[in-house]
Design an enzyme around this catalytic site. Sequence first.
Site, PDB file in Angstrom:
ATOM      1  N   CYS A  86      -4.539  11.960  18.737  1.00  0.00           N
ATOM      2  CA  CYS A  86      -3.689  11.824  19.928  1.00  0.00           C
ATOM      3  C   CYS A  86      -3.249  13.188  20.486  1.00  0.00           C
ATOM      4  O   CYS A  86      -2.622  13.980  19.770  1.00  0.00           O
ATOM      5  CB  CYS A  86      -2.461  10.986  19.572  1.00  0.00           C
ATOM      6  SG  CYS A  86      -1.254  10.934  20.912  1.00  0.00           S
ATOM      7  N   LYS A 128       0.175  -0.918  15.800  1.00  0.00           N
ATOM      8  CA  LYS A 128       1.639  -0.897  15.842  1.00  0.00           C
ATOM      9  C   LYS A 128       2.289  -1.464  14.575  1.00  0.00           C
ATOM     10  O   LYS A 128       2.871  -2.557  14.588  1.00  0.00           O
ATOM     11  CB  LYS A 128       2.163  -1.629  17.085  1.00  0.00           C
ATOM     12  CG  LYS A 128       1.598  -1.016  18.367  1.00  0.00           C
ATOM     13  CD  LYS A 128       2.456  -1.295  19.563  1.00  0.00           C
ATOM     14  CE  LYS A 128       1.783  -0.819  20.846  1.00  0.00           C
ATOM     15  NZ  LYS A 128       1.515   0.622  20.905  1.00  0.00           N
ATOM     16  N   VAL A 177       2.848   6.943  19.385  1.00  0.00           N
ATOM     17  CA  VAL A 177       2.946   8.209  18.657  1.00  0.00           C
ATOM     18  C   VAL A 177       2.825   9.337  19.671  1.00  0.00           C
ATOM     19  O   VAL A 177       2.170   9.152  20.705  1.00  0.00           O
ATOM     20  CB  VAL A 177       1.843   8.337  17.575  1.00  0.00           C
ATOM     21  CG1 VAL A 177       2.082   7.375  16.440  1.00  0.00           C
ATOM     22  CG2 VAL A 177       0.434   8.153  18.137  1.00  0.00           C
ATOM     23  N   GLU A 213       8.803  10.685  22.582  1.00  0.00           N
ATOM     24  CA  GLU A 213       8.439  11.378  23.825  1.00  0.00           C
ATOM     25  C   GLU A 213       8.146  12.837  23.483  1.00  0.00           C
ATOM     26  O   GLU A 213       9.056  13.631  23.202  1.00  0.00           O
ATOM     27  CB  GLU A 213       9.545  11.294  24.901  1.00  0.00           C
ATOM     28  CG  GLU A 213       9.565   9.973  25.631  1.00  0.00           C
ATOM     29  CD  GLU A 213       8.198   9.598  26.194  1.00  0.00           C
ATOM     30  OE1 GLU A 213       7.519  10.467  26.737  1.00  0.00           O
ATOM     31  OE2 GLU A 213       7.799   8.439  26.041  1.00  0.00           O
ATOM     32  N   SER A 214       6.867  13.168  23.530  1.00  0.00           N
ATOM     33  CA  SER A 214       6.411  14.456  22.989  1.00  0.00           C
ATOM     34  C   SER A 214       7.151  15.679  23.542  1.00  0.00           C
ATOM     35  O   SER A 214       7.511  16.576  22.779  1.00  0.00           O
ATOM     36  CB  SER A 214       4.904  14.598  23.195  1.00  0.00           C
ATOM     37  OG  SER A 214       4.554  14.410  24.546  1.00  0.00           O
TER      38      SER A 214
HETATM   39  N1  LIG Z   1       4.809   9.691  26.820  1.00  0.00           N
HETATM   40  C1  LIG Z   1       4.399   9.613  25.445  1.00  0.00           C
HETATM   41  C2  LIG Z   1       2.938   9.167  25.364  1.00  0.00           C
HETATM   42  C3  LIG Z   1       2.456   8.925  23.947  1.00  0.00           C
HETATM   43  C4  LIG Z   1       1.174   8.086  23.903  1.00  0.00           C
HETATM   44  O1  LIG Z   1       0.713   7.503  24.905  1.00  0.00           O
HETATM   45  N2  LIG Z   1       0.566   8.007  22.694  1.00  0.00           N
HETATM   46  C5  LIG Z   1      -0.596   7.159  22.510  1.00  0.00           C
HETATM   47  C6  LIG Z   1      -1.626   7.744  21.576  1.00  0.00           C
HETATM   48  S1  LIG Z   1      -2.396   9.178  22.248  1.00  0.00           S
HETATM   49  C7  LIG Z   1      -0.171   5.854  21.871  1.00  0.00           C
HETATM   50  O2  LIG Z   1       0.663   5.839  20.994  1.00  0.00           O
HETATM   51  N3  LIG Z   1      -0.741   4.748  22.340  1.00  0.00           N
HETATM   52  C8  LIG Z   1      -0.502   3.425  21.854  1.00  0.00           C
HETATM   53  C9  LIG Z   1      -0.769   2.406  22.937  1.00  0.00           C
HETATM   54  O3  LIG Z   1      -1.260   2.776  24.008  1.00  0.00           O
HETATM   55  O4  LIG Z   1      -0.481   1.233  22.700  1.00  0.00           O
HETATM   56  C10 LIG Z   1       4.636  10.973  24.772  1.00  0.00           C
HETATM   57  O5  LIG Z   1       4.608  11.982  25.487  1.00  0.00           O
HETATM   58  O6  LIG Z   1       4.886  11.030  23.561  1.00  0.00           O
END
Ligand SMILES: N[C@@H](CCC(=O)N[C@@H](CS)C(=O)NCC(=O)O)C(=O)O
Length: 269
Positions: free
Chosen positions: A37, A64, A77, A89-90
């Site tokens: 990710c 999840k 994540v 939130e990264s």
């Molecule tokens: N805005 C979030 C985005 C995080 C995100 O989209 N992570 C993806 C993996 S790269 C995820 O967990 N996806 C799970 C899903 O789409 O259900 C951040 O900045 O942390």
Amino acid sequence: MPPPDADLHPEATGLARKLVNEHSEPQPLKLYAGWFCPFVQRVWAALEEKGIPYQYIEVNPYHKPRSLLDLNPRGLVPTLQYDNKPLYESTVVCEFLEDAYPNHGLRLLPEDPYVRARMRIWTDFVTTRILPSFHRFLQFQPGNSSIDTVRSEFLDTLKQFADAMDEQGPYFLGTEPSLVDIVLAPWAVRLWVFDHYKGGLGMPEEDRAGSAKGSWPRWRKWLAAIESRRSIKETTSEMEHYLPIYQRYADDTAQSELAKATRAGKGVP
Ligand SMILES: N[C@@H](CCC(=O)N[C@@H](CS)C(=O)NCC(=O)O)C(=O)O
């Protein structure tokens, strides 16, 4: 049934595998992560740059697991557990790491309030402008508009970013990296996806023939500095395991929140 995105290689490989092994012992600070990710890579690289002790916990965010949902109802994540309290939130997490560990390693946020605010403008630009156009290009399917349009829209965002950089660099603000570099780095080291799936990134060699200045030479100087950064190299897995994941984006069959948001013409989830 789990979405197709759930079908991933289960763990980090290559240099990233070594780093995971070094961070498997329990620590008060826990990073719930997915090796693949790019949002995780932001936080992971920030932890490495600052030399903060942490425990790396691999989870598949498309399955999840309860352990993730209990901390982050959105089930994404990266999710951080700090003193048994959750954070996600990264970009927020990276800023938190600077606030909570001000005397560790690299300073992610510049001290000068003006420079700090300006850096935040461009950090926001990465998430709200560069990433959506990266995904519009990557998920492009013939029949919608033209691939040349989405390609040049994406390149235009990179050009704007390069034009806002300190002239000498190599990093955005100058000789040292900061948050704005770290938030874009994971996508910068994934630009190969456009060569692999979309017929090339199409970045011009130079702005003006023979010119050492200009947007693209500056972009390339930045990219070379980012690609050679230890924190980025050691949080990157082997290419072969990214391929099936990015193939689903390139075919526009991915069902992740990000893929769906892109199809709906929305920003990053
Ligand atoms: N805005 C979030 C985005 C995080 C995100 O989209 N992570 C993806 C993996 S790269 C995820 O967990 N996806 C799970 C899903 O789409 O259900 C951040 O900045 O942390």
